[in-house]
Design a protein around this motif. Structure first.
Motif, PDB file in Angstrom:
ATOM      1  N   TYR A 176       0.836  -1.212   0.000  1.00 16.46           N
ATOM      2  CA  TYR A 176       0.000   0.000   0.000  1.00 16.46           C
ATOM      3  C   TYR A 176       0.866   1.255   0.000  1.00 16.46           C
ATOM      4  N   LEU A 177       1.962   1.198   0.760  1.00  9.72           N
ATOM      5  CA  LEU A 177       2.872   2.361   0.845  1.00  9.72           C
ATOM      6  C   LEU A 177       3.874   2.407  -0.310  1.00  9.72           C
ATOM      7  N   LYS A 178       3.757   1.430  -1.233  1.00 10.32           N
ATOM      8  CA  LYS A 178       4.645   1.335  -2.400  1.00 10.32           C
ATOM      9  C   LYS A 178       6.125   1.240  -2.004  1.00 10.32           C
ATOM     10  N   LEU A 179       6.402   0.477  -0.950  1.00  7.32           N
ATOM     11  CA  LEU A 179       7.794   0.290  -0.510  1.00  7.32           C
ATOM     12  C   LEU A 179       8.295  -1.060  -1.023  1.00  7.32           C
ATOM     13  N   LYS A 180       8.476  -1.112  -2.332  1.00 10.85           N
ATOM     14  CA  LYS A 180       8.777  -2.370  -3.015  1.00 10.85           C
ATOM     15  C   LYS A 180      10.085  -2.990  -2.556  1.00 10.85           C
ATOM     16  N   GLN A 181      11.096  -2.149  -2.345  1.00 12.48           N
ATOM     17  CA  GLN A 181      12.412  -2.676  -1.955  1.00 12.48           C
ATOM     18  C   GLN A 181      12.339  -3.318  -0.578  1.00 12.48           C
ATOM     19  N   MET A 182      11.496  -2.755   0.289  1.00 11.06           N
ATOM     20  CA  MET A 182      11.368  -3.323   1.631  1.00 11.06           C
ATOM     21  C   MET A 182      10.693  -4.686   1.559  1.00 11.06           C
ATOM     22  N   ILE A 183       9.754  -4.826   0.617  1.00  9.23           N
ATOM     23  CA  ILE A 183       9.115  -6.134   0.439  1.00  9.23           C
ATOM     24  C   ILE A 183      10.149  -7.138  -0.066  1.00  9.23           C
ATOM     25  N   THR A 184      10.917  -6.729  -1.079  1.00  4.11           N
ATOM     26  CA  THR A 184      11.914  -7.629  -1.677  1.00  4.11           C
ATOM     27  C   THR A 184      12.919  -8.130  -0.635  1.00  4.11           C
ATOM     28  N   HIS A 185      13.330  -7.211   0.272  1.00  2.00           N
ATOM     29  CA  HIS A 185      14.390  -7.580   1.214  1.00  2.00           C
ATOM     30  C   HIS A 185      13.884  -8.012   2.585  1.00  2.00           C
ATOM     31  N   LEU A 186      12.537  -8.074   2.744  1.00  2.00           N
ATOM     32  CA  LEU A 186      11.974  -8.364   4.060  1.00  2.00           C
ATOM     33  C   LEU A 186      12.492  -9.683   4.653  1.00  2.00           C
ATOM     34  N   ASP A 187      12.425 -10.756   3.855  1.00  2.00           N
ATOM     35  CA  ASP A 187      12.846 -12.066   4.376  1.00  2.00           C
ATOM     36  C   ASP A 187      14.314 -12.066   4.789  1.00  2.00           C
ATOM     37  N   ASP A 188      15.160 -11.488   3.932  1.00  2.00           N
ATOM     38  CA  ASP A 188      16.607 -11.423   4.244  1.00  2.00           C
ATOM     39  C   ASP A 188      16.840 -10.697   5.561  1.00  2.00           C
ATOM     40  N   VAL A 189      16.133  -9.572   5.722  1.00  2.00           N
ATOM     41  CA  VAL A 189      16.374  -8.763   6.924  1.00  2.00           C
ATOM     42  C   VAL A 189      15.863  -9.493   8.166  1.00  2.00           C
ATOM     43  N   ILE A 190      14.696 -10.152   8.045  1.00  2.00           N
ATOM     44  CA  ILE A 190      14.182 -10.923   9.197  1.00  2.00           C
ATOM     45  C   ILE A 190      15.195 -12.012   9.589  1.00  2.00           C
ATOM     46  N   ASP A 191      15.692 -12.743   8.564  1.00  2.00           N
ATOM     47  CA  ASP A 191      16.689 -13.793   8.844  1.00  2.00           C
ATOM     48  C   ASP A 191      17.929 -13.194   9.501  1.00  2.00           C
ATOM     49  N   PHE A 192      18.356 -12.038   8.962  1.00  2.00           N
ATOM     50  CA  PHE A 192      19.591 -11.411   9.450  1.00  2.00           C
ATOM     51  C   PHE A 192      19.462 -10.984  10.914  1.00  2.00           C
ATOM     52  N   ILE A 193      18.326 -10.374  11.260  1.00  2.00           N
ATOM     53  CA  ILE A 193      18.220  -9.908  12.657  1.00  2.00           C
ATOM     54  C   ILE A 193      18.023 -11.091  13.617  1.00  2.00           C
ATOM     55  N   ASN A 194      17.350 -12.136  13.119  1.00  2.00           N
ATOM     56  CA  ASN A 194      17.194 -13.324  13.978  1.00  2.00           C
ATOM     57  C   ASN A 194      18.540 -13.985  14.234  1.00  2.00           C
ATOM     58  N   THR A 195      19.303 -14.185  13.156  1.00  3.21           N
ATOM     59  CA  THR A 195      20.600 -14.859  13.272  1.00  3.21           C
ATOM     60  C   THR A 195      21.540 -14.078  14.176  1.00  3.21           C
ATOM     61  N   ASN A 196      21.521 -12.746  14.025  1.00  2.00           N
ATOM     62  CA  ASN A 196      22.496 -11.930  14.777  1.00  2.00           C
ATOM     63  C   ASN A 196      21.912 -11.331  16.053  1.00  2.00           C
ATOM     64  N   ASN A 197      20.685 -11.747  16.368  1.00  2.00           N
ATOM     65  CA  ASN A 197      20.050 -11.294  17.600  1.00  2.00           C
ATOM     66  C   ASN A 197      19.990  -9.764  17.693  1.00  2.00           C
ATOM     67  N   LEU A 198      19.537  -9.134  16.602  1.00  2.00           N
ATOM     68  CA  LEU A 198      19.495  -7.664  16.555  1.00  2.00           C
ATOM     69  C   LEU A 198      18.115  -7.138  16.943  1.00  2.00           C
ATOM     70  N   SER A 199      18.060  -5.838  17.229  1.00  2.00           N
ATOM     71  CA  SER A 199      16.814  -5.250  17.720  1.00  2.00           C
ATOM     72  C   SER A 199      15.864  -4.884  16.571  1.00  2.00           C
ATOM     73  N   PHE A 200      14.647  -4.552  16.940  1.00  2.00           N
ATOM     74  CA  PHE A 200      13.641  -4.082  15.986  1.00  2.00           C
ATOM     75  C   PHE A 200      14.152  -2.832  15.250  1.00  2.00           C
ATOM     76  N   VAL A 201      14.786  -1.940  16.022  1.00  2.00           N
ATOM     77  CA  VAL A 201      15.297  -0.690  15.421  1.00  2.00           C
ATOM     78  C   VAL A 201      16.372  -1.000  14.382  1.00  2.00           C
ATOM     79  N   ASP A 202      17.285  -1.932  14.716  1.00  2.00           N
ATOM     80  CA  ASP A 202      18.323  -2.332  13.753  1.00  2.00           C
ATOM     81  C   ASP A 202      17.687  -2.876  12.476  1.00  2.00           C
ATOM     82  N   GLY A 203      16.692  -3.729  12.658  1.00  2.00           N
ATOM     83  CA  GLY A 203      16.025  -4.354  11.521  1.00  2.00           C
ATOM     84  C   GLY A 203      15.348  -3.328  10.633  1.00  2.00           C
ATOM     85  N   LEU A 204      14.634  -2.420  11.274  1.00  2.00           N
ATOM     86  CA  LEU A 204      13.896  -1.417  10.502  1.00  2.00           C
ATOM     87  C   LEU A 204      14.862  -0.464   9.791  1.00  2.00           C
ATOM     88  N   THR A 205      15.958  -0.159  10.451  1.00  2.00           N
ATOM     89  CA  THR A 205      16.971   0.704   9.822  1.00  2.00           C
ATOM     90  C   THR A 205      17.523   0.034   8.569  1.00  2.00           C
TER      91      THR A 205
END
Ligand code: ADP
Ligand code: MG
Length: 250
Positions: free
Chosen positions: A14-43
């Motif tokens: 809806y917000l037309k944030l296509k790149q965020m959709i494309t990279h969403l899975d990678d970023v979720i995996d990355f923050i889970n693996t490295n135990n990072l915060s919500f703020v890190d992930g969103l950044t």
């Protein structure tokens, strides 16, 4: 969990944030693996969107610049043209000269790299979001002449004055009559001490009165261009003929 994930995708769509959709899975995996915060992930996720927008913006700035090609400084062989001070050219690509409203004049015979270097510096400026435009001297004069005939010269002059960096290529390749010389003077005068101009020419300054058919106008133009200018005089062989020279030497 699945439903919030799907909901998030819908929001991003809806917000037309296509790149965020494309990279969403990678970023979720990355923050889970490295135990990072919500703020890190969103950044990290928003950085993908920003990088994409910036790259698009740069592409359109370069397109608007109307450069003859996309050759950059890294594509220039400084060893081939020893009369050029490489450090000086690299300094121009920091765009300090634009901030200081200085001009650059590339002077030398055909094929020594004047247009290549002027274009490279122009692309560097466009990438840094300075409004930049490349035009051949002859085309510039044709446009101003047409505007004068159509009674919109002022608007056209203002248009060419607004660019932070204007590259005027091939001054002196074709003769310029007295009326056109006055148009050229008007443009140079309007940009004087306000905006930077890069000129390429094969004509030595003491012969400019032959190009402009009038010593008074030629001097007035030269005065303003050279008052705050770096002159890059290139006295080497033509790069276009380099293979020809090589063959001759063999
Ligand atoms: N030193 C160099 N290294 C790499 N390519 C060069 C060099 N000098 C010139 N060229 C290439 O040779 C061609 C002619 O150069 P150009 O800049 O158009 O010359 P000029 O404007 O001085 O006539 C262009 O394709 C340019 O990219
Ligand atoms: Mg050229």
């Amino acid at each position: 969990m699945t439903s919030t994930y799907t909901g998030l995708i819908k929001n991003l769509e809806y917000l037309k944030l296509k790149q965020m959709i494309t990279h969403l899975d990678d970023v979720i995996d990355f923050i889970n693996t490295n135990n990072l915060s919500f703020v890190d992930g969103l950044t990290k996720l928003t950085a993908h969107e920003i990088d994409f927008k910036e790259a698009n913006m740069i592409r359109s700035m370069v397109k608007v610049g109307a450069f003859p090609h996309t050759k950059e400084i890294k594509d220039f062989d400084f060893d081939f043209q020893p009369s050029i001070n490489q450090q000086q050219i690299l300094d121009f690509t920091t765009l300090r000269f634009i901030e200081a409203q200085e001009n650059l004049v590339f002077l030398g015979p055909s094929g020594v790299g004047k247009t290549h270097l002027a274009t490279s510096i122009g692309i560097a400026a466009a990438k840094k979001r300075y409004s930049t435009y490349f035009i051949k001297c002859h085309d510039l004069l044709q446009q101003l002449k047409k505007a004068r005939l159509e009674n919109r010269l002022d608007a056209r002059l203002k248009h060419f004055t607004k660019y932070k960096l204007l590259i005027i290529d091939e001054l002196g390749y074709l003769p310029i009559n007295k009326d056109d010389s006055k148009l050229f003077f008007q443009l140079i005068d309007m940009r004087y001490e306000k905006k930077s101009t890069i000129l390429t020419t094969n004509i030595n300054f003491n012969n400019w009165d032959e190009v402009f058919y009038d010593a008074v106008i030629a001097n007035a133009i030269l005065d303003r261009i050279l008052h705050h200018a770096h002159i890059i005089s290139i006295s080497g062989k033509s790069y276009r003929l380099k293979d020809h020279f090589k063959k001759e030497g063999e």
